[in-house]
Design a protein around this motif. Structure first.
Motif, mmCIF file in Angstrom:
data_model
loop_
_atom_site.group_PDB
_atom_site.id
_atom_site.type_symbol
_atom_site.label_atom_id
_atom_site.label_comp_id
_atom_site.label_asym_id
_atom_site.label_seq_id
_atom_site.Cartn_x
_atom_site.Cartn_y
_atom_site.Cartn_z
ATOM 1 N N GLU A 63 99.617 115.550 62.026
ATOM 2 C CA GLU A 63 100.731 116.314 61.101
ATOM 3 C C GLU A 63 100.851 117.752 61.742
ATOM 4 O O GLU A 63 99.602 118.291 61.990
ATOM 5 N N GLU A 64 101.998 118.338 61.871
ATOM 6 C CA GLU A 64 102.178 119.511 62.413
ATOM 7 C C GLU A 64 103.201 120.336 61.656
ATOM 8 O O GLU A 64 103.163 121.657 61.627
ATOM 9 N N GLY A 65 103.679 119.606 60.655
ATOM 10 C CA GLY A 65 104.837 120.208 60.007
ATOM 11 C C GLY A 65 104.528 120.991 58.670
ATOM 12 O O GLY A 65 103.218 120.950 58.198
ATOM 13 N N GLY A 66 105.411 121.361 57.790
ATOM 14 C CA GLY A 66 105.137 121.938 56.577
ATOM 15 C C GLY A 66 104.577 123.077 56.567
ATOM 16 O O GLY A 66 103.927 123.614 55.529
ATOM 17 N N VAL A 67 104.593 124.000 57.727
ATOM 18 C CA VAL A 67 103.849 125.139 57.675
ATOM 19 C C VAL A 67 104.524 126.146 57.208
ATOM 20 O O VAL A 67 105.384 126.449 57.733
ATOM 21 N N ALA A 68 104.467 126.645 55.745
ATOM 22 C CA ALA A 68 105.149 127.618 55.150
ATOM 23 C C ALA A 68 104.390 128.391 54.248
ATOM 24 O O ALA A 68 103.250 128.211 54.173
ATOM 25 N N MET A 69 105.093 129.352 53.719
ATOM 26 C CA MET A 69 104.231 130.247 52.935
ATOM 27 C C MET A 69 104.682 130.322 51.361
ATOM 28 O O MET A 69 105.519 129.370 50.875
ATOM 29 N N PRO A 70 104.084 130.899 50.533
ATOM 30 C CA PRO A 70 104.087 130.884 49.319
ATOM 31 C C PRO A 70 105.363 131.357 48.363
ATOM 32 O O PRO A 70 106.188 131.759 48.935
ATOM 33 N N ASP A 71 105.275 131.127 46.995
ATOM 34 C CA ASP A 71 106.402 131.511 46.225
ATOM 35 C C ASP A 71 105.861 132.506 45.286
ATOM 36 O O ASP A 71 104.769 132.984 45.150
ATOM 37 N N VAL A 72 106.827 133.227 44.496
ATOM 38 C CA VAL A 72 106.459 134.565 43.571
ATOM 39 C C VAL A 72 107.190 134.197 42.278
ATOM 40 O O VAL A 72 108.053 133.586 42.149
ATOM 41 N N SER A 73 106.977 135.143 41.355
ATOM 42 C CA SER A 73 107.619 135.147 40.213
ATOM 43 C C SER A 73 108.870 136.014 40.002
ATOM 44 O O SER A 73 109.204 136.470 39.000
ATOM 45 N N ASP A 74 109.521 136.675 41.238
ATOM 46 C CA ASP A 74 110.320 137.503 41.169
ATOM 47 C C ASP A 74 111.203 137.428 42.414
ATOM 48 O O ASP A 74 110.756 136.614 43.194
ATOM 49 N N ASN A 75 112.445 137.900 42.169
ATOM 50 C CA ASN A 75 113.203 137.747 43.613
ATOM 51 C C ASN A 75 112.445 138.291 44.621
ATOM 52 O O ASN A 75 112.080 139.509 44.557
ATOM 53 N N ALA A 76 112.406 137.548 45.967
ATOM 54 C CA ALA A 76 111.409 138.071 46.816
ATOM 55 C C ALA A 76 112.132 138.325 48.064
ATOM 56 O O ALA A 76 112.496 137.364 49.041
ATOM 57 N N ALA A 77 112.686 139.473 48.086
ATOM 58 C CA ALA A 77 113.069 139.970 49.628
ATOM 59 C C ALA A 77 112.870 141.399 49.825
ATOM 60 O O ALA A 77 113.034 142.207 48.865
ATOM 61 N N GLU A 78 112.519 141.811 50.853
ATOM 62 C CA GLU A 78 112.062 143.307 51.089
ATOM 63 C C GLU A 78 113.160 144.051 51.459
ATOM 64 O O GLU A 78 114.282 143.503 51.919
ATOM 65 N N GLY A 79 113.331 145.314 51.144
ATOM 66 C CA GLY A 79 114.400 146.103 51.337
ATOM 67 C C GLY A 79 114.719 147.113 50.308
ATOM 68 O O GLY A 79 113.990 147.192 49.268
ATOM 69 N N SER A 80 115.594 148.168 50.337
ATOM 70 C CA SER A 80 116.156 149.304 49.588
ATOM 71 C C SER A 80 117.109 148.361 48.371
ATOM 72 O O SER A 80 117.285 147.448 48.463
ATOM 73 N N ASP A 81 117.302 149.462 47.469
ATOM 74 C CA ASP A 81 118.328 148.837 46.493
ATOM 75 C C ASP A 81 119.745 148.786 46.870
ATOM 76 O O ASP A 81 120.459 148.019 46.275
ATOM 77 N N ASP A 82 120.357 149.191 48.325
ATOM 78 C CA ASP A 82 121.638 149.090 48.356
ATOM 79 C C ASP A 82 121.762 148.285 49.780
ATOM 80 O O ASP A 82 122.821 148.188 49.906
ATOM 81 N N TYR A 83 120.749 147.606 50.236
ATOM 82 C CA TYR A 83 121.168 146.732 51.306
ATOM 83 C C TYR A 83 120.112 145.437 51.242
ATOM 84 O O TYR A 83 118.803 145.672 50.681
ATOM 85 N N SER A 84 120.339 144.018 51.803
ATOM 86 C CA SER A 84 119.484 143.113 51.781
ATOM 87 C C SER A 84 118.702 142.955 52.981
ATOM 88 O O SER A 84 119.218 143.245 53.991
ATOM 89 N N ARG A 85 117.715 142.259 52.670
ATOM 90 C CA ARG A 85 116.994 141.878 53.925
ATOM 91 C C ARG A 85 116.515 140.527 53.837
ATOM 92 O O ARG A 85 117.156 139.658 53.328
ATOM 93 N N THR A 86 115.424 139.874 54.582
ATOM 94 C CA THR A 86 115.222 138.449 54.732
ATOM 95 C C THR A 86 114.680 137.734 53.570
ATOM 96 O O THR A 86 113.855 138.490 52.685
ATOM 97 N N ASN A 87 115.381 136.800 52.823
ATOM 98 C CA ASN A 87 114.845 136.159 51.600
ATOM 99 C C ASN A 87 113.520 135.492 52.237
ATOM 100 O O ASN A 87 113.330 134.642 52.820
#
Length: 694
Positions: free
Chosen positions: A81-105
């Protein structure tokens, strides 16, 4: 420089890497001969027990060499198996950035994920890559037809380029600044695929360019390399200084032995998940003569372990070991007749200090990886499908320093689509959803809650709760339904199962040792991705379905889950007919969002609309969730940003697509389709500009 290399070798055996091998010195047929009878050897199938790095170097060496011998044995396949390598989940909208522009989800705030598009509020950084396209395939056919008399086809030189655009969100436009080509040898298998950014305050100091050998460009676009490519795979990290975007330069480079499976970044620390296989020059696959078998065994027995385990190189300096025998964490029980052939390594590099911090791996068939700000969990698989189990190895992380904490075991396997959504950590507990396939037509689904044992010396994760249980025996899902989506959000977990209808289950996980099912909603269609909105709402991206389970168009839906006992579908929108597709169905990075005040959330979804076999158009679809603080939120659509449409003449195919992305800045939307950037004002469809070309 103090380099600490605490490595755990994730060791899975791969059937397709058919290199020849030998055996240990033995009582052959005469003096100086080797024992080449490998019939007693078998692939390691770990019992998913606690790990240790206290095996002798000789025992670890034997394990690695046995893996090479097993690869030699004709017809002895052990799929890894090599697949499924991914990362976790959170309890809020998770995207980095300021209040007026979006970044990677991303899955969890503070844990960044690589993508082909990054945005810092001023510059768009884009990986230039070929795209899935019939037209490109036709061009390749024409190239083949133009081959010389000897059948040779002239290949264009490899070009790996980073595109930089300066944005003007006030005017809904962008200006191409630089197309920076990364140097590659003509025969280099490395492909620039994803990016991170290294910030200095609010500005991007450098772009972290990731290249790997897992993909190649064929007529249909980027494709996975065959398994044998993993044998000599490499991963390259290049720190591109963009403090002067018009004049970028390579500040630092790193090359790791192993094909890149996935990566994440926390602060200045980059985590790489890579997979490699030992390789020895001169080994003969399927050796048919005694002389060839003897030569193979001599090579296997005499090659130093430092040449069999992965290394890394900084800039043009000599290669250094990434793993040594004493760094490998293996099961406590190690059978001398077992072996592995692949090494899956999780390594941590400090980008600002430009050094290796640590590296870890584990003897397992890797099936998933979850990472919070505090912990790293490696999901592993063992056992036959009717008795398959998932092992969960926990490591504490602090600035890239990875330390083993313990191992837990649960029945079943993680979700096939995105294992990271099947795991969540809260208050020191790990919550995991798995599926048991005792009968292919009737899977059973479970929620497990694990916690480190009170006796830390036992190095175990104990199961402290499970659903269903004796007190709550009701199954999760109807007979025959598989899990299509899982989302943990604080004290709640949401699970979507599907066969012909789409039940949404609401679970209470506020008491980790006493979880319960609160409510259920049955609706047509299926949800593949769930995204939290405001207080008590969910947006889903999935597909419409008929009463027989046949899929229709892409479906975007708003759920009201404020009443846990009675979740409600507020509104749904279907885009296209059967055959329609969105990258957001399988990749959360294609879903982008931006809160506007406290009462509105804007989000975008790329969609290729079809009506059966007939392609209609491709573009970015714009949505708003309004009245979030009112009595009832609403889902509204805006005019889509369509950049390709069929003319109506016969069968047509889109020119680009496959990895579409978008960003929002104020009222401006930026859309990456193929290698082209488009821009538009959110409320003014006629303001569409692009593509912005170099």
């Amino acid at each position: 420089m103090n380099i600490r290399s605490m490595t755990l070798c994730a060791l899975a055996a791969s059937p397709m890497l058919l290199v020849a091998c030998g055996g240990s010195n033995g009582d052959g047929e005469g003096p100086g001969r080797y024992d080449t009878d490998y019939r007693q050897l078998r692939w390691a199938d770990p019992d998913l027990e606690p790990l240790t790095n206290e095996h002798s170097p000789e025992a670890v060496s034997q394990y690695v060499r046995n893996g090479l011998r097993l690869q030699m044995r004709a017809g002895d396949y052990n799929w890894a198996e090599e697949g499924g390598v991914a990362m976790p989940d959170v309890s809020d909208n998770a995207a980095e950035g300021s209040d007026d522009y979006s970044r990677t989800n991303v899955h969890v705030e503070g844990v960044d994920e690589a993508d082909r598009l990054k945005y810092d509020g001023r510059y768009l950084f884009v990986v230039e890559s070929p795209q899935y396209s019939y037209h490109r395939f036709a061009e390749r056919v024409a190239l083949d037809e133009a081959a010389g008399d000897d059948g040779s086809v002239p290949e264009p030189p490899p070009v790996q380029a980073l595109r930089i655009y300066e944005t003007d969100p006030e005017q809904a436009s962008a200006t191409p600044i630089m197309r920076y080509e990364l140097e590659r040898d003509a025969d280099s298998p490395l492909v620039l695929s994803q990016l991170y950014t290294l910030e200095d305050g609010d500005a991007t100091e450098a772009v972290v360019a990731l290249s790997d050998s897992r993909y190649y460009y064929g007529g249909w676009g980027w494709m996975g390399m065959p398994e044998i490519a993993l044998q000599e795979g490499h991963t390259r990290v290049e720190l591109v200084d963009v403090q002067s975007p018009e004049n970028p330069s390579i500040r630092w480079s790193l090359e790791v032995e192993g094909t890149l499976l996935n990566s994440r970044k926390i602060g200045d620390v980059l985590y790489l998940v890579s997979r490699s296989s030992p390789y020895i020059e001169g080994l003969e696959p399927y050796a048919g003569t005694d002389e060839a078998r003897q030569n193979n065994e001599r090579l296997i027995s005499s090659t130093p372990m430092s040449d069999l385990l992965p290394g890394y190189r900084v800039d043009e300096a000599p290669e250094q070991p990434l793993v040594s025998e004493g760094d490998c964490y293996l099961p406590e029980t190690l059978n001398p007749d077992e072996g592995f052939a692949d090494i899956v390594t999780v390594s941590a590099f400090n980008l600002r200090e430009q050094r290796l911090v640590s590296a870890v791996c584990v003897n397992a068939h890797l099936s998933g990886l979850y990472m919070s700000l505090d912990s790293l969990y490696l999901g592993t698989r063992a056992g036959l499908w009717r008795e398959e189990k998932t092992g969960l190895h926990k490591f504490a992380i602090a600035g890239g320093d990875i330390r083993y904490r313990g191992t837990g075991l649960v029945p079943g396997q993680l979700n096939w689509s995105d294992p990271s959504f099947s795991m969540d950590e809260a208050q020191g507990y790990l919550r995991v959803v798995t599926t048991v396939w005792e009968d292919w037509s009737d899977p059973e689904h479970f929620l497990h809650v694990l916690k480190e044992a009170s006796d830390s010396d036992s190095r175990t994760l104990d199961v402290v709760a499970r659903l269903p249980n004796d007190a709550q025996p009701a199954p999760i899902g109807k007979p025959g339904e598989d899990i299509y989506a899982v989302r943990f959000l604080g004290d709640r977990a949401y699970i979507v199962t599907f066969e012909r209808i789409d039940p949404l289950y609401v679970l209470d996980v506020s008491d980790n040792e006493n979880p319960s099912v609160l409510g259920e909603l049955e609706i047509p269609g299926v949800s593949n991705y769930l995204h939290p909105v405001g207080e008590g709402y969910l947006v889903s991206v999935g597909q419409e379905a008929d009463e027989n389970g046949g899929f229709g168009g892409v479906k975007v839906e708003l759920f009201d889950v404020r009443d846990d006992l009675n979740p409600v579908s507020v509104e749904a929108v279907e885009l296209g007919g059967s055959g329609s597709w969105s990258e957001a169905l399988t990749d959360l990075r294609a879903f982008n969002f931006l809160p506007v005040g406290t009462d509105q959330l804007r989000f975008t979804v790329p969609v290729t609309r079809r009506d059966g076999y007939r392609w209609l158009d491709s573009g970015l679809f714009l949505f708003e969730v309004n009245e979030l603080t009112g009595t009832q939120a609403t889902l509204e659509t805006r005019e889509p940003l369509i950049v390709e449409s069929a003319t109506g003449s016969g069968y047509e195919y889109p020119m680009g697509g496959g990895s579409d992305r978008s960003r929002m800045h104020g009222d401006t939307v930026y859309y990456l389709h193929g290698n082209d950037i488009w821009a538009r004002d959110w409320d003014e469809p006629e303001s569409l500009e692009g593509p912005f070309s170099f």
